[in-house]
Design an enzyme around this catalytic site. Structure first.
Site, short mmCIF file in Angstrom:
data_model
loop_
_atom_site.label_atom_id
_atom_site.label_comp_id
_atom_site.label_asym_id
_atom_site.label_seq_id
_atom_site.Cartn_x
_atom_site.Cartn_y
_atom_site.Cartn_z
N VAL A 178 0.80 -1.22 0.00
CA VAL A 178 0.00 0.00 0.00
C VAL A 178 0.84 1.28 0.00
O VAL A 178 0.34 2.35 -0.34
CB VAL A 178 -0.96 0.01 1.22
CG1 VAL A 178 -0.21 0.31 2.52
CG2 VAL A 178 -2.11 1.00 1.01
N TYR A 179 2.12 1.20 0.33
CA TYR A 179 2.94 2.40 0.37
C TYR A 179 3.06 3.00 -1.04
O TYR A 179 3.60 2.37 -1.95
CB TYR A 179 4.34 2.11 0.93
CG TYR A 179 4.35 1.65 2.37
CD1 TYR A 179 3.25 1.83 3.22
CD2 TYR A 179 5.47 1.01 2.90
CE1 TYR A 179 3.27 1.41 4.53
CE2 TYR A 179 5.49 0.58 4.23
CZ TYR A 179 4.39 0.77 5.03
OH TYR A 179 4.41 0.35 6.35
N SER A 180 2.56 4.21 -1.19
CA SER A 180 2.47 4.88 -2.49
C SER A 180 1.77 3.99 -3.51
O SER A 180 2.05 4.05 -4.71
CB SER A 180 3.86 5.28 -3.01
OG SER A 180 4.38 6.34 -2.25
N LEU A 181 0.85 3.16 -3.02
CA LEU A 181 0.08 2.23 -3.87
C LEU A 181 0.99 1.47 -4.82
O LEU A 181 0.77 1.43 -6.03
CB LEU A 181 -1.00 3.00 -4.63
CG LEU A 181 -2.07 3.68 -3.75
CD1 LEU A 181 -3.08 4.42 -4.60
CD2 LEU A 181 -2.77 2.63 -2.88
#
Length: 325
Positions: free
Chosen positions: A61-64
């Site tokens: 999910v980090y920066s998608l």
């Protein structure tokens, strides 16, 4: 650098883990507009490697996905894959519509392949469930994770913030069925938030689970002058949700960290991390500057006496549970 075992396994990890939430694409992830781009991130990851850090933590999910892409490029450029312990996570929403998040078999099987592609690797060393999924039977989740390990796409599995009863249930389900057990717990824990000491830490000690807490510096609140503002302090809604409501009761803890740092001729980061390193296996350090990595590593030789540990802990009062949901 100092190294230790990843819980009850034979794998060696650095006692400092580089958390990679801050790397990626600031325009892609509205939740964290303070993250830095690839050009700024690469020197930080290289510095971590140069200082002996071999443990890296990211999430889908980090920066998608952008965070995994940046970390994958850096490790490909600067490291040998077998010398690195690479962790990523699954749970949070990655796309709109049905099956866009969670820990169903469908979601897990889909997301591990996407993460491996972004990281440009055949496997991750540690695959972590980012949160507890109240909408999926834990049996389904644990069997899917076991199958991922057996397929060679992950070496071990870990968990992140949840209640101790949930973690114990997951461990029991795995043991009952002969499935892979969790080897690590990545929970919210620091001098300003110590609720994990009530149930989770004793459970992890009993089960020989590695403790790899996130936010060991309380999003900078343990080390940064409270009168100074930064882009992150102004835009980090996650940090506000964790610490915004407890400013008055947390201030005395910051003041004791600052007092002890001055008295011992150390930085506030060295004091706060020195405390943490005597409590945890490998705290996860976020960094948006190379100096953040250097400060973290410089805390490794710091040893606090029992009296000093108690002095830092004494002002703490109970907090509302933050991080589990």
């Amino acid at each position: 650098m100092e190294y230790t075992k990843l819980g009850n396994t034979g794998t060696d990890i650095s006692k400092i883990c580089l958390g990679c939430m801050g790397f990626g694409n600031p325009s892609r992830w509205k939740l964290a507009p303070w993250v830095i781009d690839e050009e700024q991130s690469l020197p930080i990851i290289k510095k971590a490697l140069d200082l002996g850090i071999n443990f890296f933590d990211t999430a889908n999910v980090y920066s998608l996905g952008g965070g995994e892409e940046v970390l994958g490029k850096a490790l490909k450029k600067y490291a040998k894959r077998d010398e690195v312990v690479l962790a990523t996570k699954v749970f949070n929403r990655m796309h709109e519509g049905p099956n866009g998040q969670g820990l169903s078999r469908k979601a897990i099987m889909s997301e591990i392949d996407k993460s491996l592609k972004r990281l440009d690797t055949d496997y991750v060393d540690l695959y972590i469930i980012h949160r507890w999924d109240y909408n999926t039977p834990i049996e389904e989740t644990m069997e899917a994770l076991h199958d991922i390990v057996k397929s060679g796409k992950a070496r071990y599995i870990g968990a992140s913030s949840m209640f101790a009863w949930q973690f114990q249930k997951a461990l029991h389900v795995a043991e009952k069925n002969g499935w892979t057990r969790f080897v690590s717990m990545q929970n919210h824990y620091n001098l300003m938030y110590r609720e994990e000491e009530r149930e989770m830490l004793p459970l992890c000690k009993e089960e020989k689970i590695a403790l790899t807490p996130y936010s060991p510096l309380a999003s900078g609140r343990l080390v940064r002058d409270w009168s100074v503002t930064t882009k992150r302090t102004e835009t980090d809604k996650i940090a506000v949700s964790k610490y915004g409501a407890t400013i008055d009761v947390d201030r005395p803890i910051y003041e004791r960290v600052a007092e002890m740092a001055e008295k011992k001729g150390l930085s506030k980061a060295q004091i706060a991390l020195g405390w943490m390193l005597q409590k945890a296996t490998a705290p996860i350090i976020g960094a948006t500057k190379t100096s953040h990595i250097e400060d973290a590593v410089s805390a490794l030789p710091v040893t606090l006496t029992d009296d000093e540990m108690e002095y830092l802990e004494e002002p703490y009062v109970p907090h509302k549970i933050v991080g589990h949901i």
